[in-house]
Design a protein around this motif. Structure first.
Motif, PDB file in Angstrom:
ATOM      1  N   ALA A   1     109.868  30.995   1.212  1.00 31.91           N
ATOM      2  CA  ALA A   1     110.872  31.534   2.124  1.00 31.91           C
ATOM      3  C   ALA A   1     110.186  32.025   3.393  1.00 31.91           C
ATOM      4  N   LEU A   2     110.981  32.200   4.445  1.00 32.64           N
ATOM      5  CA  LEU A   2     110.511  32.827   5.675  1.00 32.64           C
ATOM      6  C   LEU A   2     111.356  34.058   5.907  1.00 32.64           C
ATOM      7  N   THR A   3     110.722  35.137   6.332  1.00 30.49           N
ATOM      8  CA  THR A   3     111.484  36.314   6.699  1.00 30.49           C
ATOM      9  C   THR A   3     110.774  36.987   7.859  1.00 30.49           C
ATOM     10  N   ILE A   4     111.501  37.803   8.588  1.00 26.63           N
ATOM     11  CA  ILE A   4     110.904  38.551   9.700  1.00 26.63           C
ATOM     12  C   ILE A   4     110.947  40.022   9.326  1.00 26.63           C
ATOM     13  N   ASN A   5     109.768  40.629   9.178  1.00 22.34           N
ATOM     14  CA  ASN A   5     109.728  42.049   8.866  1.00 22.34           C
ATOM     15  C   ASN A   5     108.326  42.589   9.117  1.00 22.34           C
ATOM     16  N   GLU A   6     108.047  43.757   8.600  1.00 19.34           N
ATOM     17  CA  GLU A   6     106.774  44.421   8.880  1.00 19.34           C
ATOM     18  C   GLU A   6     105.685  43.959   7.910  1.00 19.34           C
ATOM     19  N   ALA A   7     104.542  43.570   8.456  1.00 18.32           N
ATOM     20  CA  ALA A   7     103.431  43.107   7.624  1.00 18.32           C
ATOM     21  C   ALA A   7     102.579  44.291   7.181  1.00 18.32           C
ATOM     22  N   GLU A   8     103.215  45.261   6.559  1.00 15.60           N
ATOM     23  CA  GLU A   8     102.483  46.437   6.073  1.00 15.60           C
ATOM     24  C   GLU A   8     102.149  46.201   4.602  1.00 15.60           C
ATOM     25  N   GLU A   9     100.887  46.340   4.292  1.00 15.55           N
ATOM     26  CA  GLU A   9     100.328  45.984   2.984  1.00 15.55           C
ATOM     27  C   GLU A   9     101.150  46.484   1.787  1.00 15.55           C
TER      28      GLU A   9
ATOM     29  N   GLY B   1     101.228  32.828  -7.882  1.00 14.14           N
ATOM     30  CA  GLY B   1     102.492  33.566  -8.013  1.00 14.14           C
ATOM     31  C   GLY B   1     103.166  33.822  -6.683  1.00 14.14           C
ATOM     32  N   ILE B   2     103.533  35.080  -6.439  1.00  9.60           N
ATOM     33  CA  ILE B   2     104.174  35.464  -5.186  1.00  9.60           C
ATOM     34  C   ILE B   2     103.121  36.043  -4.244  1.00  9.60           C
ATOM     35  N   CYS B   3     103.005  35.417  -3.068  1.00 11.12           N
ATOM     36  CA  CYS B   3     102.041  35.868  -2.066  1.00 11.12           C
ATOM     37  C   CYS B   3     102.728  35.826  -0.713  1.00 11.12           C
ATOM     38  N   ILE B   4     102.331  36.714   0.173  1.00 11.64           N
ATOM     39  CA  ILE B   4     102.987  36.785   1.478  1.00 11.64           C
ATOM     40  C   ILE B   4     101.960  36.625   2.592  1.00 11.64           C
ATOM     41  N   TYR B   5     102.270  35.759   3.560  1.00 15.66           N
ATOM     42  CA  TYR B   5     101.354  35.452   4.648  1.00 15.66           C
ATOM     43  C   TYR B   5     102.007  35.740   5.999  1.00 15.66           C
ATOM     44  N   ASN B   6     101.323  36.442   6.835  1.00 15.53           N
ATOM     45  CA  ASN B   6     101.793  36.694   8.200  1.00 15.53           C
ATOM     46  C   ASN B   6     101.375  35.508   9.066  1.00 15.53           C
ATOM     47  N   ILE B   7     102.346  34.678   9.463  1.00 15.20           N
ATOM     48  CA  ILE B   7     102.006  33.477  10.246  1.00 15.20           C
ATOM     49  C   ILE B   7     102.311  33.664  11.738  1.00 15.20           C
ATOM     50  N   THR B   8     102.580  34.891  12.144  1.00 16.96           N
ATOM     51  CA  THR B   8     102.883  35.160  13.560  1.00 16.96           C
ATOM     52  C   THR B   8     101.738  34.745  14.484  1.00 16.96           C
TER      53      THR B   8
ATOM     54  N   VAL C   1     106.502  37.279  11.488  1.00 17.33           N
ATOM     55  CA  VAL C   1     107.087  36.168  10.728  1.00 17.33           C
ATOM     56  C   VAL C   1     106.265  36.026   9.456  1.00 17.33           C
ATOM     57  N   LEU C   2     106.918  36.221   8.327  1.00 17.69           N
ATOM     58  CA  LEU C   2     106.227  36.206   7.038  1.00 17.69           C
ATOM     59  C   LEU C   2     106.609  34.972   6.233  1.00 17.69           C
ATOM     60  N   LEU C   3     105.599  34.255   5.746  1.00 20.30           N
ATOM     61  CA  LEU C   3     105.840  33.161   4.809  1.00 20.30           C
ATOM     62  C   LEU C   3     105.693  33.722   3.404  1.00 20.30           C
ATOM     63  N   LEU C   4     106.717  33.517   2.596  1.00 22.59           N
ATOM     64  CA  LEU C   4     106.681  33.989   1.213  1.00 22.59           C
ATOM     65  C   LEU C   4     106.426  32.813   0.272  1.00 22.59           C
ATOM     66  N   GLU C   5     105.273  32.790  -0.311  1.00 19.69           N
ATOM     67  CA  GLU C   5     104.998  31.845  -1.405  1.00 19.69           C
ATOM     68  C   GLU C   5     105.627  32.455  -2.648  1.00 19.69           C
ATOM     69  N   LEU C   6     106.478  31.687  -3.332  1.00 22.68           N
ATOM     70  CA  LEU C   6     107.190  32.231  -4.482  1.00 22.68           C
ATOM     71  C   LEU C   6     106.825  31.524  -5.781  1.00 22.68           C
ATOM     72  N   ASP C   7     105.952  30.541  -5.682  1.00 22.63           N
ATOM     73  CA  ASP C   7     105.525  29.816  -6.885  1.00 22.63           C
ATOM     74  C   ASP C   7     104.162  29.162  -6.667  1.00 22.63           C
ATOM     75  N   GLY C   8     103.206  29.968  -6.233  1.00 17.66           N
ATOM     76  CA  GLY C   8     101.877  29.440  -5.937  1.00 17.66           C
ATOM     77  C   GLY C   8     100.998  29.340  -7.171  1.00 17.66           C
ATOM     78  N   PRO C   9      99.809  28.756  -7.010  1.00 20.53           N
ATOM     79  CA  PRO C   9      99.250  28.290  -5.738  1.00 20.53           C
ATOM     80  C   PRO C   9      99.696  26.858  -5.398  1.00 20.53           C
ATOM     81  N   ARG C  10      99.858  26.622  -4.097  1.00 18.84           N
ATOM     82  CA  ARG C  10     100.236  25.296  -3.612  1.00 18.84           C
ATOM     83  C   ARG C  10      99.691  25.090  -2.191  1.00 18.84           C
ATOM     84  N   THR C  11      99.776  23.852  -1.744  1.00 16.61           N
ATOM     85  CA  THR C  11      99.538  23.550  -0.331  1.00 16.61           C
ATOM     86  C   THR C  11     100.902  23.455   0.326  1.00 16.61           C
ATOM     87  N   ARG C  12     101.156  24.302   1.296  1.00 21.60           N
ATOM     88  CA  ARG C  12     102.491  24.390   1.905  1.00 21.60           C
ATOM     89  C   ARG C  12     102.476  23.942   3.362  1.00 21.60           C
TER      90      ARG C  12
END
Lengths: 145, 145, 145
Positions: free
Chosen positions: C49-57, C15-22, C125-136
């Motif tokens: 998507a990519l967005t820049i914001n706070e990686a707070e759980e 589904g939707i998952c967010i990864y901090n790739i900084t 820098v946050l990577l937003l998976e919006l339709d997982g699971p996948r290899t991105r």
């Protein structure tokens, strides 16, 4: 080709406020003598945004109303449960500001042509304060010749 | 390293229309002979947007529906009170178009690898006309070698 | 001035998952020895998507809720009528993921100052998976000296 940068420091007002920072950026383009190149602008905060649009007074009010409709400040957000987070007691209640910031984006890259920011007639670079008042820093990186 | 640019001129249709401008940009990458570098694209208007996504016909219709849900054209906006602004009588009623534009963004920077725009298989650069019909100008700045 | 790039490969969750790739990007800045320059990041997919914001759980959970409110997965979308499109039978039902991706954006350009990504204290820098699971695959292009 030269690479240089500046920081704009902006003292913002209460709540959501919008600032047209185009004149400051254009002035720096001229100060650095860049004729052809580009500028990358990044607001170094998680509750501000940058957008390019028209700096028309009434539209700026519409933007505020729109953002509050998208991410209503009064909605329930997990980030606002300060007692469940390891934060100071005076931590702001601002999940909505973060969501607004991500929706609008926090960086812009703009070409410079013939010594001018290559914006259209009605385009301005707008800094959106989404959780003021604060002291904000906007990094402007210039590259060109 | 070379820095150059072109303007794309696009005659748009009525209301909200979406144009895949990837082929024109890729053609210019090849014409300029850029193998490694990047391209910055900016639509020089306040009622258009650029986005990178799939140019699938039915999805393009979904985008239009989505944008109208986010910023309904029939809603009340201060920017639309033309009688309270210093504008010509034929000024368009388009606050919703401005809000849609800001939500989607008006610039994109895309790497060029081995002479190709480094987009994924399903990615296209889409120009969103949000208040057509108009003649629109998109600036494409190329940098690389 | 040097121009180089890498691909990050990320195995995402459901589904939707967010990864901090900084951290990965900062590590590459150091590996390439770039002191002054910038990095352009592009996620090469139409449902990330990519967005820049706070990686707070807890904020990351708010982002997921917010995106589902903007583009509800259960809404009716034309793109989801697979029988009307020329696609394999196992094509995902994911119009909402595309719309979320466009709202948040798929590229970011970030200055590098003194060997560090020029982000604010709370920015990631946050990577937003919006339709997982996948290899991105996320392309990271570095430029500087």
């Amino acid at each position: 080709m030269r690479l240089t940068h500046n920081f704009l420091k902006i003292e913002t007002g209460e709540g959501i406020c919008i600032y047209n920072i185009t004149p400051q950026i254009q002035e720096l383009v001229e100060k650095h003598g860049i004729r052809q190149g580009n500028v990358t602008v990044i607001s170094q905060h998680t509750t501000t945004a940058l957008t390019i649009n028209e700096a028309e007074e009434r539209l700026l009010e519409d933007i505020k109303t729109y953002l509050k409709k998208l991410a209503p400040p009064e909605d329930r957000y997990l980030h606002n449960d300060l007692h469940l987070r390891d934060v100071p007691e005076d931590e702001p209640i601002n999940a909505h500001s973060h969501l607004m910031a991500m929706t609008m984006g926090t960086t812009e890259t703009i070409p410079i042509l013939n010594g001018k920011l290559a914006l259209g007639t009605w385009q301005s670079v707008l800094l959106l304060e989404l959780d003021g008042p604060r002291t904000r820093k906007v990094l402007v990186q210039f590259w060109g010749e």
